[in-house]
Write a protein that holds these residues in place. Structure first.
Motif, PDB file in Angstrom:
ATOM      1  N   GLY A   2     -14.587   0.972 -11.433  1.00 44.85           N
ATOM      2  CA  GLY A   2     -15.426  -0.211 -11.484  1.00 44.85           C
ATOM      3  C   GLY A   2     -15.198  -0.993 -10.210  1.00 44.85           C
ATOM      4  N   ILE A   3     -15.570  -2.266 -10.223  1.00 46.51           N
ATOM      5  CA  ILE A   3     -15.344  -3.157  -9.082  1.00 46.51           C
ATOM      6  C   ILE A   3     -14.060  -3.936  -9.336  1.00 46.51           C
ATOM      7  N   PHE A   4     -13.130  -3.857  -8.411  1.00 51.25           N
ATOM      8  CA  PHE A   4     -11.883  -4.603  -8.542  1.00 51.25           C
ATOM      9  C   PHE A   4     -12.084  -6.005  -7.991  1.00 51.25           C
ATOM     10  N   GLU A   5     -11.761  -7.026  -8.789  1.00 53.12           N
ATOM     11  CA  GLU A   5     -11.957  -8.413  -8.355  1.00 53.12           C
ATOM     12  C   GLU A   5     -10.609  -9.090  -8.166  1.00 53.12           C
ATOM     13  N   SER A   6     -10.387  -9.574  -6.935  1.00 55.54           N
ATOM     14  CA  SER A   6      -9.171 -10.300  -6.598  1.00 55.54           C
ATOM     15  C   SER A   6      -9.489 -11.788  -6.576  1.00 55.54           C
ATOM     16  N   ALA A   7      -8.856 -12.541  -7.463  1.00 55.31           N
ATOM     17  CA  ALA A   7      -9.151 -13.978  -7.591  1.00 55.31           C
ATOM     18  C   ALA A   7      -7.860 -14.779  -7.478  1.00 55.31           C
ATOM     19  N   GLY A   8      -8.008 -16.095  -7.517  1.00 60.46           N
ATOM     20  CA  GLY A   8      -6.841 -16.970  -7.494  1.00 60.46           C
ATOM     21  C   GLY A   8      -6.015 -16.779  -6.243  1.00 60.46           C
ATOM     22  N   GLY A   9      -4.709 -16.550  -6.455  1.00 60.24           N
ATOM     23  CA  GLY A   9      -3.799 -16.386  -5.325  1.00 60.24           C
ATOM     24  C   GLY A   9      -3.875 -15.034  -4.667  1.00 60.24           C
ATOM     25  N   GLY A  10      -4.693 -14.138  -5.220  1.00 64.25           N
ATOM     26  CA  GLY A  10      -4.869 -12.834  -4.600  1.00 64.25           C
ATOM     27  C   GLY A  10      -3.926 -11.793  -5.159  1.00 64.25           C
ATOM     28  N   VAL A  11      -3.962 -10.613  -4.565  1.00 64.71           N
ATOM     29  CA  VAL A  11      -3.200  -9.457  -5.033  1.00 64.71           C
ATOM     30  C   VAL A  11      -2.487  -8.816  -3.852  1.00 64.71           C
ATOM     31  N   THR A  12      -1.219  -8.471  -4.062  1.00 65.07           N
ATOM     32  CA  THR A  12      -0.451  -7.726  -3.070  1.00 65.07           C
ATOM     33  C   THR A  12      -0.088  -6.370  -3.658  1.00 65.07           C
ATOM     34  N   TRP A  13      -0.397  -5.296  -2.916  1.00 67.88           N
ATOM     35  CA  TRP A  13      -0.155  -3.942  -3.394  1.00 67.88           C
ATOM     36  C   TRP A  13       1.081  -3.357  -2.742  1.00 67.88           C
ATOM     37  N   GLN A  14       1.921  -2.731  -3.576  1.00 72.41           N
ATOM     38  CA  GLN A  14       3.110  -2.038  -3.098  1.00 72.41           C
ATOM     39  C   GLN A  14       3.060  -0.587  -3.584  1.00 72.41           C
ATOM     40  N   SER A  15       4.096   0.167  -3.298  1.00 70.07           N
ATOM     41  CA  SER A  15       4.218   1.576  -3.685  1.00 70.07           C
ATOM     42  C   SER A  15       3.325   2.439  -2.802  1.00 70.07           C
TER      43      SER A  15
END
Length: 210
Positions: free
Chosen positions: A4-17
């Motif tokens: 689907g469509i990933f929605e990043s809201a608010g303070g956002g998203v940080t990806w690791q791994s």
């Protein structure tokens, strides 16, 4: 994999791994999205979008589009990092602007940044060492290569047809209009245009350039 469509809201998203992250139908939202130790990002839906005011800071391995994907820009967007276009993949700007701080690879006759409206592709800080390719087109691949940019930011799009304010169209002309802007006046810039023989008014008398 996000189907689907990933929605990043608010303070956002940080990806690791180190695993690959697939956002099948795109990314949008007002929050920033950042990669630290993340594996590459992929958008590979047949139709997808990039939108929202949040910035995207891609992993070192970049953001991959495709194969056989059409990603529509639904707002102005900045991607910090590289973008790789796979076979039969397009990013359609429409009326929105795309800024890419890294390198866009994979541009070809079947994969490019589609400037279907007034939106432009911006590549910042083009230096005097490595020329940068704008892999743009509308219905065909008509890229620009800009070098000797003295660190200026350059924006470009291409449109089908000839937009000549003077009304004078030469006998032999390429049926394309490139729009190019620099962030500051930059003397001595080198610009190479690419077009196809079929796009010339008098194809028999005009040879393609690259």
């Amino acid at each position: 994999v996000f189907n689907g469509i990933f929605e990043s809201a608010g303070g956002g998203v940080t990806w690791q791994s180190a695993g690959t992250k697939t956002f099948r139908n795109g990314i949008r939202g007002s929050g920033p999205m950042t990669a630290t130790t993340s594996g590459k990002w992929i958008i590979n839906g047949t139709t997808a979008e990039l939108g929202g005011s949040g910035s995207l800071t891609a992993p070192a391995t970049g953001l991959e589009i495709g194969p056989a994907s059409v990603v529509s820009l639904t707002s102005n967007k900045t991607v910090t990092g590289d973008i790789a276009l796979l076979a039969n993949s397009y990013v359609d700007l429409g009326a929105n602007n795309l800024t890419v701080t890294g390198v866009i690879t994979g541009g070809s006759s079947t994969s490019y940044i589609r400037t279907s409206g007034t939106g432009v592709l911006t590549l910042p800080a083009i230096d005097n060492v490595t020329p940068e390719t704008f892999p743009i087109g509308v219905t065909s691949y008509n890229p620009l290569v800009i070098g000797n940019g003295s660190g200026s930011d350059f924006s470009a799009r291409v449109a089908n047809g000839i937009n000549n304010p003077s009304g004078a169209i030469p006998t032999d002309a390429v049926q394309r209009t490139w729009y190019i802007n620099a962030s500051v006046v930059t003397p001595g810039v080198n610009i190479t245009y690419q077009y196809n023989l079929a796009e010339c008014v008098n194809a028999a008398a005009t040879q393609p350039t690259n």
